[in-house]
Design a protein around this motif. Structure first.
Motif, PDB file in Angstrom:
ATOM      1  N   PHE A 189      39.931  24.389  96.194  1.00  0.00           N
ATOM      2  CA  PHE A 189      39.103  23.531  97.337  1.00  0.00           C
ATOM      3  C   PHE A 189      37.558  23.843  97.504  1.00  0.00           C
ATOM      4  CE2 PHE A 189      43.459  23.359  99.004  1.00  0.00           C
ATOM      5  CZ  PHE A 189      43.624  21.876  98.655  1.00  0.00           C
ATOM      6  N   LYS A 190      37.157  25.122  96.898  1.00  0.00           N
ATOM      7  CA  LYS A 190      35.773  25.399  96.704  1.00  0.00           C
ATOM      8  C   LYS A 190      35.005  25.382  98.076  1.00  0.00           C
ATOM      9  CE  LYS A 190      35.166  23.040  92.143  1.00  0.00           C
ATOM     10  NZ  LYS A 190      34.689  21.890  91.560  1.00  0.00           N
ATOM     11  N   LEU A 191      35.888  26.313  98.864  1.00  0.00           N
ATOM     12  CA  LEU A 191      35.357  26.347 100.475  1.00  0.00           C
ATOM     13  C   LEU A 191      34.007  26.939 100.426  1.00  0.00           C
ATOM     14  CD1 LEU A 191      38.664  27.781 101.896  1.00  0.00           C
ATOM     15  CD2 LEU A 191      38.090  25.371 101.631  1.00  0.00           C
ATOM     16  N   LYS A 192      33.841  28.114  99.819  1.00  0.00           N
ATOM     17  CA  LYS A 192      32.552  28.770  99.870  1.00  0.00           C
ATOM     18  C   LYS A 192      31.339  27.541  99.376  1.00  0.00           C
ATOM     19  CE  LYS A 192      33.779  33.516  99.808  1.00  0.00           C
ATOM     20  NZ  LYS A 192      33.829  34.878  98.933  1.00  0.00           N
ATOM     21  N   GLU A 193      31.480  27.107  98.379  1.00  0.00           N
ATOM     22  CA  GLU A 193      30.475  26.171  97.777  1.00  0.00           C
ATOM     23  C   GLU A 193      30.314  25.114  98.888  1.00  0.00           C
ATOM     24  OE1 GLU A 193      30.751  22.995  94.287  1.00  0.00           O
ATOM     25  OE2 GLU A 193      31.528  24.840  93.851  1.00  0.00           O
ATOM     26  N   ASN A 194      31.365  24.938  99.559  1.00  0.00           N
ATOM     27  CA  ASN A 194      30.942  23.740 100.682  1.00  0.00           C
ATOM     28  C   ASN A 194      30.539  24.168 102.063  1.00  0.00           C
ATOM     29  OD1 ASN A 194      31.925  20.728  99.216  1.00  0.00           O
ATOM     30  ND2 ASN A 194      33.208  22.327  98.399  1.00  0.00           N
ATOM     31  N   ASN A 195      30.605  25.339 102.174  1.00  0.00           N
ATOM     32  CA  ASN A 195      29.857  26.115 103.421  1.00  0.00           C
ATOM     33  C   ASN A 195      30.979  25.974 104.352  1.00  0.00           C
ATOM     34  OD1 ASN A 195      28.268  27.650 104.691  1.00  0.00           O
ATOM     35  ND2 ASN A 195      27.028  25.785 105.684  1.00  0.00           N
ATOM     36  N   THR A 196      32.203  26.000 104.130  1.00  0.00           N
ATOM     37  CA  THR A 196      33.422  26.047 105.139  1.00  0.00           C
ATOM     38  C   THR A 196      34.429  27.045 105.098  1.00  0.00           C
ATOM     39  OG1 THR A 196      34.874  24.248 106.073  1.00  0.00           O
ATOM     40  CG2 THR A 196      34.932  24.385 103.726  1.00  0.00           C
ATOM     41  N   THR A 197      35.208  27.130 105.891  1.00  0.00           N
ATOM     42  CA  THR A 197      36.276  28.180 106.306  1.00  0.00           C
ATOM     43  C   THR A 197      37.796  27.493 106.187  1.00  0.00           C
ATOM     44  OG1 THR A 197      36.311  28.389 108.456  1.00  0.00           O
ATOM     45  CG2 THR A 197      34.715  29.793 107.020  1.00  0.00           C
ATOM     46  N   VAL A 198      38.829  28.165 105.808  1.00  0.00           N
ATOM     47  CA  VAL A 198      40.076  27.738 106.031  1.00  0.00           C
ATOM     48  C   VAL A 198      40.119  27.378 107.495  1.00  0.00           C
ATOM     49  CG1 VAL A 198      42.604  28.342 106.150  1.00  0.00           C
ATOM     50  CG2 VAL A 198      41.136  29.186 104.264  1.00  0.00           C
ATOM     51  N   LYS A 199      39.697  28.131 108.772  1.00  0.00           N
ATOM     52  CA  LYS A 199      39.949  27.846 110.144  1.00  0.00           C
ATOM     53  C   LYS A 199      39.327  26.448 110.206  1.00  0.00           C
ATOM     54  CE  LYS A 199      38.940  29.267 114.787  1.00  0.00           C
ATOM     55  NZ  LYS A 199      38.084  30.729 115.457  1.00  0.00           N
ATOM     56  N   THR A 200      38.104  26.169 109.845  1.00  0.00           N
ATOM     57  CA  THR A 200      37.386  24.992 109.950  1.00  0.00           C
ATOM     58  C   THR A 200      38.079  23.690 109.428  1.00  0.00           C
ATOM     59  OG1 THR A 200      35.244  26.142 110.073  1.00  0.00           O
ATOM     60  CG2 THR A 200      35.081  23.812 109.678  1.00  0.00           C
ATOM     61  N   GLU A 201      38.575  23.925 108.125  1.00  0.00           N
ATOM     62  CA  GLU A 201      39.437  22.959 107.565  1.00  0.00           C
ATOM     63  C   GLU A 201      40.538  22.288 108.373  1.00  0.00           C
ATOM     64  OE1 GLU A 201      37.897  21.260 104.654  1.00  0.00           O
ATOM     65  OE2 GLU A 201      36.389  22.081 105.390  1.00  0.00           O
ATOM     66  N   VAL A 202      41.168  23.566 108.743  1.00  0.00           N
ATOM     67  CA  VAL A 202      42.426  23.315 109.652  1.00  0.00           C
ATOM     68  C   VAL A 202      42.322  22.480 110.800  1.00  0.00           C
ATOM     69  CG1 VAL A 202      44.372  24.259 110.836  1.00  0.00           C
ATOM     70  CG2 VAL A 202      43.806  25.191 108.488  1.00  0.00           C
ATOM     71  N   LEU A 203      41.203  22.967 111.569  1.00  0.00           N
ATOM     72  CA  LEU A 203      40.977  22.172 112.712  1.00  0.00           C
ATOM     73  C   LEU A 203      40.466  20.773 112.623  1.00  0.00           C
ATOM     74  CD1 LEU A 203      39.014  24.949 114.895  1.00  0.00           C
ATOM     75  CD2 LEU A 203      41.187  23.886 115.516  1.00  0.00           C
ATOM     76  N   ALA A 204      39.637  20.539 111.490  1.00  0.00           N
ATOM     77  CA  ALA A 204      39.344  19.384 111.024  1.00  0.00           C
ATOM     78  C   ALA A 204      40.422  18.459 110.771  1.00  0.00           C
ATOM     79  CB  ALA A 204      38.240  19.408 110.058  1.00  0.00           C
ATOM     80  N   GLY A 205      41.451  18.928 109.857  1.00  0.00           N
ATOM     81  CA  GLY A 205      42.723  18.018 109.585  1.00  0.00           C
ATOM     82  C   GLY A 205      43.406  17.776 110.827  1.00  0.00           C
ATOM     83  N   ILE A 206      43.418  18.741 111.717  1.00  0.00           N
ATOM     84  CA  ILE A 206      44.183  18.318 113.001  1.00  0.00           C
ATOM     85  C   ILE A 206      43.510  17.174 113.694  1.00  0.00           C
ATOM     86  CG2 ILE A 206      45.040  19.340 115.219  1.00  0.00           C
ATOM     87  CD1 ILE A 206      45.470  21.847 113.773  1.00  0.00           C
ATOM     88  N   THR A 207      42.095  17.512 114.014  1.00  0.00           N
ATOM     89  CA  THR A 207      41.405  16.451 114.485  1.00  0.00           C
ATOM     90  C   THR A 207      41.626  14.992 114.128  1.00  0.00           C
ATOM     91  OG1 THR A 207      39.861  18.206 115.373  1.00  0.00           O
ATOM     92  CG2 THR A 207      39.075  15.940 115.433  1.00  0.00           C
ATOM     93  N   THR A 208      41.399  14.971 112.956  1.00  0.00           N
ATOM     94  CA  THR A 208      41.558  13.766 112.080  1.00  0.00           C
ATOM     95  C   THR A 208      42.989  13.250 112.422  1.00  0.00           C
ATOM     96  OG1 THR A 208      39.939  14.040 110.270  1.00  0.00           O
ATOM     97  CG2 THR A 208      41.514  12.392 109.935  1.00  0.00           C
ATOM     98  N   PHE A 209      43.987  13.921 112.203  1.00  0.00           N
ATOM     99  CA  PHE A 209      45.153  13.398 112.606  1.00  0.00           C
ATOM    100  C   PHE A 209      45.532  12.858 113.821  1.00  0.00           C
ATOM    101  CE2 PHE A 209      49.576  13.987 114.340  1.00  0.00           C
ATOM    102  CZ  PHE A 209      50.195  13.239 113.493  1.00  0.00           C
ATOM    103  N   PHE A 210      45.146  13.565 115.097  1.00  0.00           N
ATOM    104  CA  PHE A 210      45.113  13.025 116.204  1.00  0.00           C
ATOM    105  C   PHE A 210      44.382  12.089 116.675  1.00  0.00           C
ATOM    106  CE2 PHE A 210      46.309  17.746 117.838  1.00  0.00           C
ATOM    107  CZ  PHE A 210      47.262  17.246 117.802  1.00  0.00           C
ATOM    108  N   ALA A 211      43.305  11.716 115.847  1.00  0.00           N
ATOM    109  CA  ALA A 211      42.177  10.635 116.104  1.00  0.00           C
ATOM    110  C   ALA A 211      42.951   9.384 115.587  1.00  0.00           C
ATOM    111  CB  ALA A 211      41.095  10.594 115.621  1.00  0.00           C
ATOM    112  N   MET A 212      43.908   9.308 114.611  1.00  0.00           N
ATOM    113  CA  MET A 212      44.489   8.118 114.028  1.00  0.00           C
ATOM    114  C   MET A 212      45.887   8.156 114.308  1.00  0.00           C
ATOM    115  SD  MET A 212      43.810   9.329 109.920  1.00  0.00           S
ATOM    116  CE  MET A 212      44.788   8.098 109.108  1.00  0.00           C
ATOM    117  N   ALA A 213      46.424   9.122 114.891  1.00  0.00           N
ATOM    118  CA  ALA A 213      47.882   9.098 115.105  1.00  0.00           C
ATOM    119  C   ALA A 213      48.638   7.767 115.812  1.00  0.00           C
ATOM    120  CB  ALA A 213      48.493  10.284 115.828  1.00  0.00           C
ATOM    121  N   TYR A 214      47.695   7.241 116.335  1.00  0.00           N
ATOM    122  CA  TYR A 214      47.952   5.797 117.103  1.00  0.00           C
ATOM    123  C   TYR A 214      48.627   4.829 116.051  1.00  0.00           C
ATOM    124  CZ  TYR A 214      43.731   3.715 115.155  1.00  0.00           C
ATOM    125  OH  TYR A 214      42.547   3.355 114.362  1.00  0.00           O
TER     126      TYR A 214
END
Length: 436
Positions: free
Chosen positions: A5-30
């Motif tokens: 996933f090239k996390l360092k290259e994209n200046n992100t972390t596993v924790k940030t990506e997980v939170l982002a994925g959860i947030t997206t899911f909740f936003a579109m779960a409707y």
């Protein structure tokens, strides 16, 4: 994981990506519950469509993650499901099985375009001013969705037309959404990490004593077996018997809407997050289009209307999501929702609506990049921005922008400044609007 996933290259972390994925899911779960409601009106089984919705969203999103490595999620698109039910089935009298055939063929057409050189030329041909307008327009569009989902703004349909008006904001869902909007806004103002995600959770908890957040008595598996009622039920022979012109216009309509909803979402959302390269293109965007087209084909086979890239992905991107790892999280949550749909249903629309409104705030700033003193650009950009929320369609905003841009430039004798593809795409949009 880092290597793929090239996390360092994209200046992100596993924790940030997980939170982002959860947030997206909740936003579109409707969509898990809203899409079956729409397609049930076409005569389809509610539970079967719900399972097809979750499954197609999961597959499309995971394809986006592993093929393109971008933080976007897919699901059956709003507007496209209404077009399927109210225009194709109820309006024109076709069966839902024939409708699924149209969706499948449009997905194949979309796939052929995405794997051809035409795909990159289409994206590259969009003028920079319109790319900025698309981003700002999407911001207004998703904010409008948030306002509608919360009941802060309501649509009414009296005799002679329809209009929007203020909802009842002193109680119920609308009041909770306004509270959530203020809570999330305060968190963001204080620069709290994962403010949008935390805001969704706090708003959900506040909704419990208000009677809006409901906790189910038990968490039971959904009726997976019902999927057999819609899966592989397409009526391709019936679809092909519609007649060439009728079939052509409907397939083109679905394909154009899907393609430009996706292109608009990718460019607009990624541009707002600073994910575009120096040429204004999204690295991996071409592969994301392929994943979207395959998602549409898979969705049609399972029994749902067109699958497309969701603008609600912007909520996760705003939380810092930059790679496909965020999409993996979102996709896995959709798979889990097949088994435990009531869990996704705990999050009320009033809790996710503030996230959409706030993302709209972030995205509207792209409008300042438009040269509003040059009317040759100002009018096409304004129409692009305005038509997305007013027509409730990203593709209509793009269509009006393309057509007006091409016509005004040509009328000014600057027709050479307009890419040939913009002329061709404008003609296709005109054809789509003109034909029944």
């Amino acid at each position: 994981m880092e290597k793929f996933f090239k996390l360092k290259e994209n200046n992100t972390t596993v924790k940030t990506e997980v939170l982002a994925g959860i947030t997206t899911f909740f936003a579109m779960a409707y969509i898990i519950f809203v899409n079956p409601t729409y397609l049930e009106g076409a005569g389809m089984d509610f539970t079967a469509v719900m399972v097809a919705t979750c499954l197609s969203a999961a597959v499309g999103t995971l394809l986006t993650a592993f093929i393109a490595n971008v933080p976007f999620a897919q699901a059956p698109g709003m507007g496209l499901n209404a077009f399927f039910t109210y225009t194709i089935v109820l309006g024109k009298g076709y069966t839902w099985q024939q409708g699924l055939g149209i969706v499948l063929i449009s997905g194949v057409l979309f796939l052929l375009i995405t794997i051809s050189p035409l795909r990159s030329k289409i994206i590259e041909s969009i003028p920079t001013c319109l790319k900025n307008a698309i981003s700002a327009g999407i911001g207004l569009f998703i904010a409008f969705i948030g306002l509608l989902n919360a009941g802060i703004v309501q649509c009414f349909g009296p005799e002679g037309g329809s209009y929007t008006d203020m909802g009842n904001i002193i109680s119920g869902t609308a009041l909770l959404a306004l509270i959530g909007l203020l809570v999330t806004g305060i968190l963001i103002a204080h620069k709290v990490k994962a403010a949008i995600f935390i805001g969704i959770l706090i708003t959900t908890v506040i909704g419990i004593p208000m009677g809006i957040t409901t906790i189910p008595d038990s968490f039971t598996m959904s009726g997976i077996g019902n999927l057999s009622l819609t899966a592989f039920k397409l009526d391709i022979p019936g679809t092909m018997s519609m007649g060439f012109l009728v079939l052509f216009t409907q397939v083109i309509s679905f394909a154009i809407v899907d393609m430009f909803d996706t292109v608009g979402t990718l460019l607009g959302t990624a541009g707002n997050a600073g994910m575009l390269d120096k040429d204004g293109n999204l690295p991996g965007g071409d592969k994301a289009l392929i994943a979207d087209a395959v998602g549409t084909i898979f969705g049609a086979l399972m029994g749902t209307s067109t699958v497309t890239t969701f603008v609600e992905s912007s909520t996760g991107i705003q939380e810092g999501g930059r790679t496909g790892l965020a999409s993996v999280v979102t996709g896995l949550l959709f798979l889990l929702a097949i088994l435990l749909a009531p869990v996704a249903g705990i999050i009320p629309s009033a809790a996710t609506a503030p996230a959409l409104i706030i993302v709209g705030v972030y995205m509207i700033h792209n409008a300042v990049q438009v040269n509003w003193s040059d009317f040759e650009e100002a009018l096409p950009c304004f129409l692009t921005i305005a038509m997305m929320p007013f027509a409730y369609s990203i593709s209509d905003g793009i269509g009006f922008g393309f057509i007006s841009y091409a016509v005004i430039k040509a009328a000014r004798g600057k027709y050479k400044e307009v890419p040939v593809l913009i002329y061709l795409l404008s003609a296709l949009f005109i054809l789509m609007y003109a034909l029944p």
